[in-house]
Design a protein around this motif. Structure first.
Motif, PDB file in Angstrom:
ATOM      1  N   LEU A  26       0.865  -1.185   0.000  1.00 30.65           N
ATOM      2  CA  LEU A  26       0.000   0.000   0.000  1.00 30.65           C
ATOM      3  C   LEU A  26       0.891   1.221   0.000  1.00 30.65           C
ATOM      4  CD1 LEU A  26      -2.853   1.270   0.216  1.00 30.65           C
ATOM      5  CD2 LEU A  26      -2.574   1.203   2.703  1.00 30.65           C
ATOM      6  N   MET A  27       0.713   2.097  -1.002  1.00 30.22           N
ATOM      7  CA  MET A  27       1.563   3.260  -1.096  1.00 30.22           C
ATOM      8  C   MET A  27       1.273   4.227   0.057  1.00 30.22           C
ATOM      9  SD  MET A  27      -0.995   2.869  -3.361  1.00 30.22           S
ATOM     10  CE  MET A  27      -2.275   3.669  -4.327  1.00 30.22           C
ATOM     11  N   PRO A  28       2.297   4.959   0.517  1.00 30.10           N
ATOM     12  CA  PRO A  28       2.083   5.886   1.627  1.00 30.10           C
ATOM     13  C   PRO A  28       1.185   7.046   1.213  1.00 30.10           C
ATOM     14  CG  PRO A  28       4.284   6.140   0.705  1.00 30.10           C
ATOM     15  CD  PRO A  28       3.680   4.931   0.053  1.00 30.10           C
ATOM     16  N   GLY A  29       0.528   7.624   2.209  1.00 27.53           N
ATOM     17  CA  GLY A  29      -0.287   8.795   1.951  1.00 27.53           C
ATOM     18  C   GLY A  29       0.568  10.051   1.890  1.00 27.53           C
ATOM     19  N   ALA A  30      -0.081  11.162   1.560  1.00 29.16           N
ATOM     20  CA  ALA A  30       0.616  12.448   1.518  1.00 29.16           C
ATOM     21  C   ALA A  30       0.784  12.966   2.943  1.00 29.16           C
ATOM     22  CB  ALA A  30      -0.173  13.440   0.677  1.00 29.16           C
ATOM     23  N   THR A  31       2.023  13.193   3.353  1.00 26.53           N
ATOM     24  CA  THR A  31       2.301  13.620   4.717  1.00 26.53           C
ATOM     25  C   THR A  31       1.709  14.998   4.978  1.00 26.53           C
ATOM     26  OG1 THR A  31       4.358  12.349   4.737  1.00 26.53           O
ATOM     27  CG2 THR A  31       4.113  14.066   6.406  1.00 26.53           C
ATOM     28  N   THR A  32       0.958  15.119   6.072  1.00 27.81           N
ATOM     29  CA  THR A  32       0.366  16.406   6.461  1.00 27.81           C
ATOM     30  C   THR A  32       0.962  16.924   7.764  1.00 27.81           C
ATOM     31  OG1 THR A  32      -1.457  15.252   7.567  1.00 27.81           O
ATOM     32  CG2 THR A  32      -1.812  15.939   5.282  1.00 27.81           C
ATOM     33  N   SER A  33       1.587  16.042   8.535  1.00 25.81           N
ATOM     34  CA  SER A  33       2.275  16.439   9.768  1.00 25.81           C
ATOM     35  C   SER A  33       3.236  15.325  10.135  1.00 25.81           C
ATOM     36  CB  SER A  33       1.267  16.680  10.897  1.00 25.81           C
ATOM     37  OG  SER A  33       0.723  15.453  11.351  1.00 25.81           O
TER      38      SER A  33
END
Length: 209
Positions: A26-33
């Motif tokens: 599963l590809m990582p999500g977009a980092t928000t913090s």
């Protein structure tokens, strides 16, 4: 969406989502913090793919092979689909065979391509060897009938293959094999049941007036 919503919408437990992230399927999500990430519909779609493959009995290693090929199918789509199909069971037994005589004969009779390097050729060889060993070998009559109808199934599969991208084609081919082969097996068994019931009814004695 936050990971909590991803869990809710996908039906995949949080611990399993984290496991898939660690394993790289599963590809990582977009980092928000520092501790949070944002996920999108592509993550929901990937989780559905992973669930389907895991449900078909694939190990995390085999799932990683397939997701890697989906992400980067390369230039030779035919070869990529072959590699993806090789990640599906039944698997090669490790013995390197130069030839597959039963499979070669069957394919030549059906007028199909014989490529001993293609994974399904070895699968066919082992299957034909197995039916011989139990005393019900593949006769020409059965082979011709099977070949005709299976060819029809394959043709509709190819007609429905998405063409918008190589990734979509690879994913469709793998999923179509993994999740539709059980459908075909079940429908075959149900056809046996129906034919048996029909013939039993036809042979039952009729009431006389």
């Amino acid at each position: 969406m936050r990971v909590s919503e991803l869990v809710k919408r996908s039906g995949v437990p949080l611990a399993t989502v984290k496991y898939y992230l660690r394993e790289g399927v599963l590809m990582p999500g977009a980092t928000t913090s520092a501790t949070q990430a944002d996920y999108g519909d592509e993550h929901l779609h990937r989780l559905a793919l992973i669930k389907a493959l895991a449900g078909a009995g694939l190990s995390i290693h085999k799932i990683r092979v397939i997701t890697t090929l989906v992400e980067d199918p390369g230039d030779n789509l035919h070869e990529t689909i072959g590699r993806a199909i090789a990640a599906l069971p039944p698997y090669r037994d490790g013995r390197r065979r130069a030839d597959h005589p039963r499979a070669r004969r069957a394919l030549e009779r059906l007028g199909q391509v014989y490529d001993p390097a293609y994974p399904a050729v070895e699968q066919l060889e082992r299957a034909l060897e197995a039916v011989e060993s139990v005393g019900i070998p593949m006769t020409d009559e059965r082979l011709d009938a099977y070949g005709k109808h299976i060819r029809g199934i394959a043709e509709i599969d190819f007609a429905l293959t998405p063409t918008e991208s190589a990734q979509a084609a690879v994913e469709y081919s793998v999923l179509g094999t993994a999740v539709y082969e059980p459908v075909i097996a079940a429908m075959r068994r149900l056809a046996h049941q129906d034919i048996s019931a029909t013939r039993r009814d036809d042979s039952a004695p009729k009431d006389t007036p």
